[in-house]
Design a protein around this motif. Structure first.
Motif: not given
Lengths: 303, 303
Positions: A124-138, A143-148, A158-165
């Motif tokens: 099961f494929l999904s799109h995950v984006a990782v970004f510098d959170a404007p509100v956190y220092d981390r 997910t999912d901005a591009g596939i499902n 499944q989307i949750v599981k992929n992102a958690v990984r």
């Protein structure tokens, strides 16, 4: 090392002394070429460039780039052949990381699924984006901005599981997952997103996603702002502290992603996960930093 | 005067020398009370405060506010009665502008529809947010982030018409309307948002919305960034220059709205339009500037 920013992802890719071979299809774009040669120059990548050799040479020259011996051009002028061969290369061991060039993401996904489904099912494929959170220092994940497009409850799990990984691979401990909707309460039957969010949370907590804390529905502000969550009396471990934002469908995910990009100028890295190795999916509208970060992220995640 | 920022909206409310009477239900919140007394202090408003008198007095005192003779407390301790009476007041001429206090937006909408449907049919309410566009030096509108859940094509045309009316009232000439989706092309039958966007554009151009240019589907970046639109070869008058963003459903609208608010720190004003007069719908998570701007916007729009 602790990875707390998109910049740290690049550091992590460089730090291990490891080298990945990228399999790039149709790198006929100056910005993508810059990102690929940048990854090579940082020392953590070599590249196979599947495309039209004269066009690849011209693109590099126009961008003021010199192709070193870390990049090997393989003549596949036809885009479909370039995609198929680039996918093939990540399966026969010539390369590890697939990088999308100047072709539609959907074509790459199709080729990938076609190839991998032959080997095993349950993918099961999904799109995950990782970004510098404007509100956190981390870091924060989206997910999912591009596939499902309109995932049902099973797909959302499944989307949750992929992102958690991905979150765990980036060093997050027990990531907090917020299932987004427009409001924080169930509205039956009018708002399906709220119902799905509650059900996915319930399923995740029943033992299906033991490595994370999943909660929902959440309005965005109550998921990422402790202040908003307090004002709205939104309780729970995830409220105001979400690490992973899960959109109810692709429009919400994509518009939030583009909002971070266009309105907030946030740096991010984007990958498609669920295949043998993550796929880097830089887009031409990405900043050079974001493109390079996508490649670095795919490498770091591939272990 | 030309209105190019949320700050200008407040100026416009002050400039005309006009005075509106606000009808506020359950103003039992310090921030809302500050916004209402702020509007009074600016000279463009008087206020009827429908709620629990001791609680209103306490809220004002806790906020360090003095209630002048511009504000009149009307005892309606029961929230439902406060809502009903505040709606009634905007119909019998005691007030012009309804302001939502510490009650759910949905309760106010319900009371409003109940009251107005008795008088005439064909009413259609929608939520419009006006904000300082982070990418422009002017205002941008977003709809619908708060009322219509999954509008069909007919409702989407009405949402467009309501927002265009707001844009015109703010001095925009032939506003450019972008129907948002995740991508810029039609995907049949998988992506309903893209199909709706194309159809609404077609209907609008057939003469149904002559005062605006409507186009879609649009990915967000191609709607608001000329650079992105060029890179993606997204042509048309609206591309990269949208004045009004129309979300395909409430999740997308609300998450984009909250993203501007929480991630970008954007100032905005929010109103519900389609009733006799616009309704100001400040939220407790709004900044004090945004709350006051919502009231000012409702006044300016009421003419």
């Amino acid at each position: 090392m602790e990875i707390r920013s998109v910049g740290d992802i690049l550091q992590a890719a460089c730090a291990g002394g490891r080298e990945w071979t990228l399999s790039v299809n149709a790198p006929h774009d100056e910005a993508i070429m810059k990102a690929v040669t940048g990854a090579c120059a940082h020392g953590f990548a070599r590249a196979l460039l599947f495309g039209d050799p004269p066009l690849i040479q011209k693109t590099a020259a126009d961008a003021g780039l010199e192709l070193t011996d870390r990049a090997t051009i393989v003549s596949r002028p036809d885009p479909k052949e370039a995609i198929d061969e680039s996918v093939e290369a990540t399966h026969d061991g010539r390369a590890q990381i697939l990088v999308k060039g100047l072709v539609p993401t959907s074509s790459v996904i199709r080729a990938l699924l076609h190839k991998e489904l032959g080997f095993r099912s349950g993918r099961f494929l999904s799109h995950v984006a990782v970004f510098d959170a404007p509100v956190y220092d981390r870091l924060m994940l989206l997910t999912d901005a591009g596939i499902n497009i309109t995932p049902n409850v099973q797909r959302k799990v499944q989307i949750v599981k992929n992102a958690v990984r991905v979150a765990l691979a980036l060093g997050m401990k027990r990531p907090k997952v917020a299932m987004l909707a427009a409001i924080d309460t169930l509205r039956y039957p009018a708002m399906q997103a709220t119902l799905d969010a509650a059900l996915v949370s319930r399923i995740a907590r029943s033992g299906v996603v033991p490595e994370a804390v999943v909660d929902g529905p959440f309005a965005l502000d109550n998921a990422v702002s402790i202040e908003a969550a307090k004002l709205k009396e939104r309780a729970g471990e995830v409220a105001g502290r979400a690490d992973i934002l899960v959109a109810p469908e692709i429009e919400t995910g994509n518009v939030l992603y583009k909002s971070l990009q266009t309105f907030c100028g946030t740096t991010y890295a984007s990958v498609v996960v669920g295949a043998d190795n993550p796929v880097a999916v830089p887009s031409r509208v990405d900043s050079p930093e974001s493109m390079l970060a996508s490649i670095a992220l795919a490498c770091v995640l591939s272990g």
